[in-house]
Design a protein around this motif. Sequence first.
Motif, PDB file in Angstrom:
ATOM      1  N   ARG A   6       0.861  -1.186   0.000  1.00 19.90           N
ATOM      2  CA  ARG A   6       0.000   0.000   0.000  1.00 19.90           C
ATOM      3  C   ARG A   6       0.887   1.221   0.000  1.00 19.90           C
ATOM      4  O   ARG A   6       1.748   1.376   0.855  1.00 19.90           O
ATOM      5  CB  ARG A   6      -0.882  -0.012   1.269  1.00 19.90           C
ATOM      6  N   PRO A 154      -2.453   0.298   9.501  1.00 25.98           N
ATOM      7  CA  PRO A 154      -2.713  -0.624   8.386  1.00 25.98           C
ATOM      8  C   PRO A 154      -1.439  -1.201   7.783  1.00 25.98           C
ATOM      9  O   PRO A 154      -1.385  -2.394   7.452  1.00 25.98           O
ATOM     10  CB  PRO A 154      -3.462   0.256   7.375  1.00 25.98           C
ATOM     11  N   ASP A 155      -0.402  -0.369   7.641  1.00 30.04           N
ATOM     12  CA  ASP A 155       0.870  -0.854   7.097  1.00 30.04           C
ATOM     13  C   ASP A 155       1.510  -1.857   8.051  1.00 30.04           C
ATOM     14  O   ASP A 155       2.060  -2.875   7.615  1.00 30.04           O
ATOM     15  CB  ASP A 155       1.818   0.315   6.860  1.00 30.04           C
ATOM     16  N   HIS A 187      -6.101  -5.728  12.447  1.00 29.18           N
ATOM     17  CA  HIS A 187      -7.096  -5.696  11.380  1.00 29.18           C
ATOM     18  C   HIS A 187      -8.524  -5.720  11.942  1.00 29.18           C
ATOM     19  O   HIS A 187      -9.424  -5.083  11.381  1.00 29.18           O
ATOM     20  CB  HIS A 187      -6.898  -6.885  10.432  1.00 29.18           C
ATOM     21  N   LEU A 190      -9.280  -2.205  13.019  1.00 30.37           N
ATOM     22  CA  LEU A 190      -9.477  -1.359  11.848  1.00 30.37           C
ATOM     23  C   LEU A 190     -10.804  -1.652  11.160  1.00 30.37           C
ATOM     24  O   LEU A 190     -11.511  -0.739  10.727  1.00 30.37           O
ATOM     25  CB  LEU A 190      -8.323  -1.567  10.857  1.00 30.37           C
ATOM     26  N   PHE A 198     -11.246  -2.793   5.491  1.00 29.46           N
ATOM     27  CA  PHE A 198     -10.344  -3.708   6.179  1.00 29.46           C
ATOM     28  C   PHE A 198     -10.876  -5.114   6.432  1.00 29.46           C
ATOM     29  O   PHE A 198     -10.104  -5.985   6.845  1.00 29.46           O
ATOM     30  CB  PHE A 198      -9.893  -3.081   7.508  1.00 29.46           C
ATOM     31  N   ASN A 201      -8.824  -7.748   4.428  1.00 24.68           N
ATOM     32  CA  ASN A 201      -7.515  -8.034   5.009  1.00 24.68           C
ATOM     33  C   ASN A 201      -7.634  -8.838   6.292  1.00 24.68           C
ATOM     34  O   ASN A 201      -6.775  -9.673   6.600  1.00 24.68           O
ATOM     35  CB  ASN A 201      -6.761  -6.736   5.279  1.00 24.68           C
TER      36      ASN A 201
END
Length: 208
Positions: A6, A154-155, A187, A190, A198, A201
Amino acid sequence: RSLSVRMPTPTPTAADQEQDIVAADDGSAGAALSPPEVARLESEIAALRTRVEQAPQEPTHRHALARLLVKQSLDLGANDRLEDARVVAEEALLLTRKLAQTGDQYAADVAFALHNLGIRISALGDREGALEATREAVEIQRKLAAVRPDAFLPDLAGSLNNLGNALSALGDREGALEATRESVEIHRKLAAVRPDAFLPNLATSHNN
Protein backbone atom coordinates in the motif's frame (compact mmCIF):
# COMPACT_ATOMS: atom_id res chain seq x y z
CA ARG A 1 -0.89 -15.30 1.63
CA SER A 2 1.06 -12.03 1.48
CA LEU A 3 -0.82 -8.77 1.70
CA SER A 4 -0.15 -6.35 -1.14
CA VAL A 5 1.88 -3.19 -0.92
CA ARG A 6 0.00 0.00 0.00
CA MET A 7 1.53 3.28 -1.11
CA PRO A 8 2.56 5.33 1.94
CA THR A 9 1.34 8.87 2.41
CA PRO A 10 3.89 11.12 0.65
CA THR A 11 5.56 14.00 2.41
CA PRO A 12 3.85 17.34 1.67
CA THR A 13 6.88 18.54 -0.27
CA ALA A 14 6.84 15.53 -2.57
CA ALA A 15 3.10 15.76 -3.06
CA ASP A 16 3.24 19.44 -3.91
CA GLN A 17 6.23 19.41 -6.23
CA GLU A 18 5.85 16.08 -8.01
CA GLN A 19 2.09 15.77 -8.42
CA ASP A 20 2.48 16.33 -12.16
CA ILE A 21 4.39 13.08 -12.65
CA VAL A 22 3.50 10.80 -9.74
CA ALA A 23 0.04 9.31 -10.16
CA ALA A 24 -1.94 8.63 -7.00
CA ASP A 25 -2.14 4.99 -6.03
CA ASP A 26 -5.55 3.61 -6.97
CA GLY A 27 -5.45 0.62 -4.67
CA SER A 28 -4.64 -1.83 -7.45
CA ALA A 29 -1.20 -2.71 -6.13
CA GLY A 30 -0.19 -6.10 -7.46
CA ALA A 31 -2.27 -5.89 -10.65
CA ALA A 32 -0.39 -5.76 -13.94
CA LEU A 33 -0.42 -2.42 -15.71
CA SER A 34 -1.74 -2.03 -19.23
CA PRO A 35 0.80 -1.42 -22.04
CA PRO A 36 -0.02 2.33 -22.17
CA GLU A 37 0.37 2.54 -18.39
CA VAL A 38 3.73 0.76 -18.57
CA ALA A 39 4.91 3.17 -21.27
CA ARG A 40 3.84 6.16 -19.19
CA LEU A 41 5.53 4.75 -16.08
CA GLU A 42 8.79 4.14 -17.94
CA SER A 43 8.66 7.66 -19.36
CA GLU A 44 8.08 9.15 -15.90
CA ILE A 45 10.95 7.14 -14.44
CA ALA A 46 13.29 8.27 -17.24
CA ALA A 47 12.28 11.90 -16.66
CA LEU A 48 12.92 11.58 -12.94
CA ARG A 49 16.30 9.95 -13.47
CA THR A 50 17.26 12.99 -15.53
CA ARG A 51 16.06 15.32 -12.79
CA VAL A 52 18.04 13.40 -10.18
CA GLU A 53 21.18 13.61 -12.32
CA GLN A 54 20.70 17.35 -12.80
CA ALA A 55 19.95 18.02 -9.13
CA PRO A 56 21.42 15.13 -7.10
CA GLN A 57 20.93 16.92 -3.78
CA GLU A 58 17.22 17.60 -4.35
CA PRO A 59 15.32 15.02 -2.24
CA THR A 60 11.95 15.59 -3.89
CA HIS A 61 13.04 14.02 -7.17
CA ARG A 62 14.70 11.05 -5.49
CA HIS A 63 11.63 10.48 -3.35
CA ALA A 64 9.33 10.48 -6.36
CA LEU A 65 11.70 8.19 -8.27
CA ALA A 66 11.77 5.68 -5.42
CA ARG A 67 7.98 5.56 -5.30
CA LEU A 68 7.73 4.98 -9.05
CA LEU A 69 10.38 2.28 -8.91
CA VAL A 70 8.31 0.40 -6.33
CA LYS A 71 5.31 0.75 -8.62
CA GLN A 72 7.40 -0.65 -11.48
CA SER A 73 8.55 -3.57 -9.34
CA LEU A 74 4.92 -4.35 -8.53
CA ASP A 75 4.12 -4.52 -12.22
CA LEU A 76 7.16 -6.65 -13.00
CA GLY A 77 6.20 -9.06 -10.23
CA ALA A 78 2.63 -9.24 -11.50
CA ASN A 79 4.04 -10.24 -14.90
CA ASP A 80 6.27 -12.96 -13.36
CA ARG A 81 9.46 -11.04 -14.13
CA LEU A 82 10.61 -11.88 -10.64
CA GLU A 83 14.33 -11.14 -10.92
CA ASP A 84 13.71 -7.80 -12.63
CA ALA A 85 11.20 -6.96 -9.89
CA ARG A 86 13.81 -7.70 -7.23
CA VAL A 87 16.46 -5.53 -8.89
CA VAL A 88 14.09 -2.57 -9.17
CA ALA A 89 12.87 -3.07 -5.59
CA GLU A 90 16.45 -3.01 -4.32
CA GLU A 91 17.14 0.24 -6.17
CA ALA A 92 14.05 1.78 -4.59
CA LEU A 93 15.20 0.69 -1.15
CA LEU A 94 18.66 2.16 -1.70
CA LEU A 95 17.12 5.49 -2.67
CA THR A 96 14.85 5.58 0.37
CA ARG A 97 17.68 4.67 2.75
CA LYS A 98 19.72 7.60 1.43
CA LEU A 99 16.70 9.87 1.83
CA ALA A 100 16.17 8.68 5.39
CA GLN A 101 19.67 9.90 6.23
CA THR A 102 18.41 13.43 5.59
CA GLY A 103 15.23 13.30 7.68
CA ASP A 104 12.86 11.09 9.64
CA GLN A 105 10.00 12.02 7.31
CA TYR A 106 11.24 9.32 4.92
CA ALA A 107 11.07 6.45 7.42
CA ALA A 108 7.70 5.34 6.07
CA ASP A 109 9.17 5.12 2.58
CA VAL A 110 12.00 2.90 3.83
CA ALA A 111 9.49 0.58 5.48
CA PHE A 112 7.38 0.61 2.33
CA ALA A 113 10.39 -0.32 0.18
CA LEU A 114 11.45 -3.05 2.62
CA HIS A 115 7.94 -4.52 2.66
CA ASN A 116 7.91 -4.62 -1.12
CA LEU A 117 11.42 -6.10 -1.33
CA GLY A 118 10.44 -8.82 1.11
CA ILE A 119 7.62 -9.86 -1.19
CA ARG A 120 9.88 -9.78 -4.28
CA ILE A 121 12.67 -11.90 -2.82
CA SER A 122 10.22 -14.30 -1.18
CA ALA A 123 8.83 -14.98 -4.66
CA LEU A 124 12.37 -15.96 -5.69
CA GLY A 125 12.67 -18.44 -2.83
CA ASP A 126 15.02 -16.41 -0.61
CA ARG A 127 13.25 -17.08 2.68
CA GLU A 128 15.98 -15.71 4.93
CA GLY A 129 16.26 -12.52 2.91
CA ALA A 130 12.51 -12.08 2.91
CA LEU A 131 12.40 -12.49 6.67
CA GLU A 132 15.17 -9.94 7.20
CA ALA A 133 13.51 -7.31 5.01
CA THR A 134 10.04 -7.86 6.44
CA ARG A 135 11.24 -7.84 10.04
CA GLU A 136 12.98 -4.50 9.51
CA ALA A 137 9.83 -3.10 7.89
CA VAL A 138 7.80 -4.18 10.94
CA GLU A 139 10.27 -2.52 13.33
CA ILE A 140 10.03 0.79 11.49
CA GLN A 141 6.25 0.67 11.10
CA ARG A 142 5.79 -0.19 14.77
CA LYS A 143 7.60 3.02 15.73
CA LEU A 144 5.60 5.05 13.22
CA ALA A 145 2.28 3.54 14.36
CA ALA A 146 3.07 4.40 17.97
CA VAL A 147 3.10 8.08 16.98
CA ARG A 148 0.43 8.08 14.24
CA PRO A 149 -1.71 4.95 14.54
CA ASP A 150 -4.36 6.25 12.15
CA ALA A 151 -1.81 6.53 9.36
CA PHE A 152 0.47 3.56 9.99
CA LEU A 153 -1.46 0.76 11.73
CA PRO A 154 -2.71 -0.62 8.39
CA ASP A 155 0.87 -0.85 7.10
CA LEU A 156 2.03 -2.48 10.34
CA ALA A 157 -0.76 -5.05 10.16
CA GLY A 158 0.11 -5.91 6.57
CA SER A 159 3.81 -6.33 7.33
CA LEU A 160 3.03 -8.42 10.42
CA ASN A 161 0.93 -10.72 8.24
CA ASN A 162 3.85 -11.12 5.83
CA LEU A 163 6.25 -11.58 8.75
CA GLY A 164 4.09 -14.46 9.92
CA ASN A 165 4.33 -16.01 6.46
CA ALA A 166 8.12 -15.57 6.40
CA LEU A 167 8.56 -17.13 9.83
CA SER A 168 6.27 -20.02 8.96
CA ALA A 169 8.25 -20.70 5.78
CA LEU A 170 11.37 -21.10 7.93
CA GLY A 171 9.65 -23.42 10.40
CA ASP A 172 9.23 -20.93 13.27
CA ARG A 173 5.63 -21.77 14.07
CA GLU A 174 5.50 -19.95 17.39
CA GLY A 175 6.92 -16.76 15.93
CA ALA A 176 4.60 -17.01 12.94
CA LEU A 177 1.59 -17.46 15.21
CA GLU A 178 2.55 -14.47 17.34
CA ALA A 179 2.97 -12.18 14.33
CA THR A 180 -0.24 -13.39 12.70
CA ARG A 181 -2.24 -12.95 15.89
CA GLU A 182 -1.05 -9.36 16.22
CA SER A 183 -1.93 -8.73 12.58
CA VAL A 184 -5.42 -10.14 13.12
CA GLU A 185 -5.95 -8.02 16.24
CA ILE A 186 -4.98 -4.83 14.42
CA HIS A 187 -7.10 -5.70 11.38
CA ARG A 188 -10.05 -6.46 13.65
CA LYS A 189 -9.81 -3.01 15.24
CA LEU A 190 -9.48 -1.36 11.85
CA ALA A 191 -12.39 -3.33 10.42
CA ALA A 192 -14.60 -2.28 13.32
CA VAL A 193 -14.16 1.33 12.21
CA ARG A 194 -13.95 0.85 8.43
CA PRO A 195 -15.33 -2.58 7.52
CA ASP A 196 -15.45 -1.83 3.79
CA ALA A 197 -11.71 -1.14 3.73
CA PHE A 198 -10.34 -3.71 6.18
CA LEU A 199 -12.64 -6.74 6.37
CA PRO A 200 -10.92 -8.38 3.33
CA ASN A 201 -7.52 -8.03 5.01
CA LEU A 202 -8.93 -9.39 8.26
CA ALA A 203 -10.15 -12.46 6.37
CA THR A 204 -6.71 -12.89 4.78
CA SER A 205 -4.99 -12.67 8.16
CA HIS A 206 -7.38 -15.27 9.58
CA ASN A 207 -6.64 -17.62 6.69
CA ASN A 208 -2.95 -17.55 7.57
